[in-house]
Design a protein around this motif. Structure first.
Motif, PDB file in Angstrom:
ATOM      1  N   PHE A  17      34.925 -43.316  15.720  1.00 56.16           N
ATOM      2  CA  PHE A  17      35.340 -44.375  16.647  1.00 56.16           C
ATOM      3  C   PHE A  17      36.768 -44.830  16.330  1.00 56.16           C
ATOM      4  CE2 PHE A  17      32.060 -46.346  19.475  1.00 56.16           C
ATOM      5  CZ  PHE A  17      31.013 -45.460  19.245  1.00 56.16           C
ATOM      6  N   ASP A  59      23.254 -38.808  15.396  1.00 56.86           N
ATOM      7  CA  ASP A  59      24.449 -39.301  14.682  1.00 56.86           C
ATOM      8  C   ASP A  59      24.783 -38.396  13.489  1.00 56.86           C
ATOM      9  OD1 ASP A  59      24.888 -41.499  16.321  1.00 56.86           O
ATOM     10  OD2 ASP A  59      23.784 -42.890  15.043  1.00 56.86           O
ATOM     11  N   GLU A  65      28.687 -36.206  20.861  1.00 59.29           N
ATOM     12  CA  GLU A  65      27.271 -36.568  20.959  1.00 59.29           C
ATOM     13  C   GLU A  65      26.585 -35.711  22.032  1.00 59.29           C
ATOM     14  OE1 GLU A  65      25.369 -40.846  20.602  1.00 59.29           O
ATOM     15  OE2 GLU A  65      26.355 -40.661  22.505  1.00 59.29           O
ATOM     16  N   LYS A  68      14.490 -46.081  15.296  1.00 59.54           N
ATOM     17  CA  LYS A  68      14.359 -44.672  15.672  1.00 59.54           C
ATOM     18  C   LYS A  68      14.350 -43.748  14.451  1.00 59.54           C
ATOM     19  CE  LYS A  68      17.835 -45.731  17.897  1.00 59.54           C
ATOM     20  NZ  LYS A  68      19.145 -45.860  18.477  1.00 59.54           N
ATOM     21  N   VAL A 120      30.399 -41.864  11.753  1.00 57.48           N
ATOM     22  CA  VAL A 120      30.474 -42.394  13.121  1.00 57.48           C
ATOM     23  C   VAL A 120      31.588 -43.442  13.212  1.00 57.48           C
ATOM     24  CG1 VAL A 120      29.240 -43.806  14.821  1.00 57.48           C
ATOM     25  CG2 VAL A 120      28.060 -41.897  13.693  1.00 57.48           C
ATOM     26  N   ARG A 172      22.061 -51.508  29.542  1.00 58.07           N
ATOM     27  CA  ARG A 172      21.491 -50.175  29.326  1.00 58.07           C
ATOM     28  C   ARG A 172      20.041 -50.029  29.762  1.00 58.07           C
ATOM     29  NH1 ARG A 172      23.694 -48.448  23.357  1.00 58.07           N
ATOM     30  NH2 ARG A 172      25.898 -48.167  23.924  1.00 58.07           N
ATOM     31  N   GLY A 176      21.973 -44.858  19.965  1.00 64.15           N
ATOM     32  CA  GLY A 176      21.611 -45.805  21.026  1.00 64.15           C
ATOM     33  C   GLY A 176      22.245 -45.534  22.378  1.00 64.15           C
ATOM     34  N   GLY A 177      23.418 -44.866  22.397  1.00 63.51           N
ATOM     35  CA  GLY A 177      24.124 -44.657  23.657  1.00 63.51           C
ATOM     36  C   GLY A 177      23.863 -43.297  24.305  1.00 63.51           C
ATOM     37  N   ARG A 202      28.087 -49.604  12.189  1.00 72.72           N
ATOM     38  CA  ARG A 202      27.966 -49.562  13.642  1.00 72.72           C
ATOM     39  C   ARG A 202      29.187 -50.208  14.305  1.00 72.72           C
ATOM     40  NH1 ARG A 202      22.409 -50.233  11.971  1.00 72.72           N
ATOM     41  NH2 ARG A 202      21.097 -48.661  12.949  1.00 72.72           N
ATOM     42  N   PRO A 203      30.121 -49.349  14.705  1.00 75.97           N
ATOM     43  CA  PRO A 203      31.382 -49.876  15.242  1.00 75.97           C
ATOM     44  C   PRO A 203      31.202 -50.794  16.447  1.00 75.97           C
ATOM     45  CG  PRO A 203      31.251 -47.473  15.494  1.00 75.97           C
ATOM     46  CD  PRO A 203      30.114 -47.879  14.630  1.00 75.97           C
ATOM     47  N   LEU A 204      30.165 -50.579  17.255  1.00 71.17           N
ATOM     48  CA  LEU A 204      30.014 -51.416  18.455  1.00 71.17           C
ATOM     49  C   LEU A 204      29.566 -52.840  18.117  1.00 71.17           C
ATOM     50  CD1 LEU A 204      28.347 -48.995  21.047  1.00 71.17           C
ATOM     51  CD2 LEU A 204      30.738 -49.658  20.842  1.00 71.17           C
ATOM     52  N   PHE A 222      33.744 -39.510  20.643  1.00 72.97           N
ATOM     53  CA  PHE A 222      32.414 -39.595  20.025  1.00 72.97           C
ATOM     54  C   PHE A 222      31.357 -39.178  21.042  1.00 72.97           C
ATOM     55  CE2 PHE A 222      28.446 -41.937  19.456  1.00 72.97           C
ATOM     56  CZ  PHE A 222      28.062 -41.468  18.201  1.00 72.97           C
ATOM     57  N   CYS A 274      17.744 -40.434  18.688  1.00 74.40           N
ATOM     58  CA  CYS A 274      19.005 -40.429  19.425  1.00 74.40           C
ATOM     59  C   CYS A 274      19.823 -41.676  19.123  1.00 74.40           C
ATOM     60  CB  CYS A 274      18.728 -40.400  20.928  1.00 74.40           C
ATOM     61  SG  CYS A 274      17.950 -38.878  21.459  1.00 74.40           S
ATOM     62  N   MET A 311      20.374 -49.845  18.958  1.00 70.36           N
ATOM     63  CA  MET A 311      20.592 -49.879  17.518  1.00 70.36           C
ATOM     64  C   MET A 311      19.609 -50.865  16.879  1.00 70.36           C
ATOM     65  SD  MET A 311      24.765 -50.026  17.688  1.00 70.36           S
ATOM     66  CE  MET A 311      24.873 -50.852  19.281  1.00 70.36           C
TER      67      MET A 311
END
Ligand code: S3P
Length: 180
Positions: free
Chosen positions: A49, A34, A61, A15, A45, A142, A81-82, A124-126, A57, A79, A11
């Motif tokens: 979540f 997304d 995805e 991108k 998004v 990652r 990030g995950g 961005r929930p993460l 999710f 894409c 994130m």
């Protein structure tokens, strides 16, 4: 036939901004996974979540990646990030084009994310529990998945969006010619 230009990275890596510019230069369609997920679920998004959970999710995805990778028209694909965490996603994207990993330090990613969220609202929930610490952890965990996904790495540190776009396009053109 030309393959997709696929951008992966954490994130805040750029991108979407870089992908949109690459698409303009190449005269191609641009797709952000997304956005596809949100269009399918009719939810943002963050809402997915919160209401359906991360596992759901990731399933949406995966379907979005399979769909977009199968497009007969060469696209520029940014894409989430995950996306690279899933081996099927990595395989589909690598087989359908050139995958480029946009890299930056967690501190730089954190600054960009903070800037975007101040502009567009928190999305961005993460990263709700603090951006830089989480990005540092995600970068470590990652890295092998990004490495496995990518044909090439482009370092974005201290570079403008235009400079990164030029570097991505040069890498894409060289690697896509080799694929043919
Ligand atoms: C995620 C990255 C986000 C989005 C979701 C999860 C991740 O996309 O898919 O919040 O797991 O890294 P961006 O990388 O486009 O912010």
């Amino acid at each position: 036939m030309a393959g997709h230009l696929v951008l992966v990275g954490l994130m805040g890596a750029g991108k979407t901004s870089v992908g949109e510019r690459c698409a303009r230069v190449l005269g191609r369609g641009f797709v952000d996974t997304d956005d596809l997920v949100e269009a399918t679920a009719h939810l943002s998004v963050a809402e997915i979540f919160d209401t359906l959970g991360e596992a759901q999710f990731r399933q949406l995805e995966r379907a979005a990646v399979a769909d977009v990778a199968a497009s007969p028209d060469p696209l520029v694909i940014a894409c989430g990030g995950g996306v690279v965490l899933d081996p099927d996603n990595r395989r589909a994207l690598r087989n359908a084009g050139v995958v480029i990993w946009l890299q930056a330090s967690p501190a730089e990613l954190g600054e960009r994310v903070a800037h975007q969220e101040a502009r567009d609202g928190a999305a961005r929930p993460l990263l709700r529990d603090g951006a830089v610490g989480t990005l540092e952890r995600l970068a470590l965990v990652r890295a092998p998945a990004y490495e496995a996904a990518a044909h090439e790495v482009v370092d974005t540190a201290g570079r403008s969006i235009d400079a990164v776009t030029d570097a991505v396009l040069a890498a894409y053109r060289a690697l896509d010619a080799e694929r043919a």
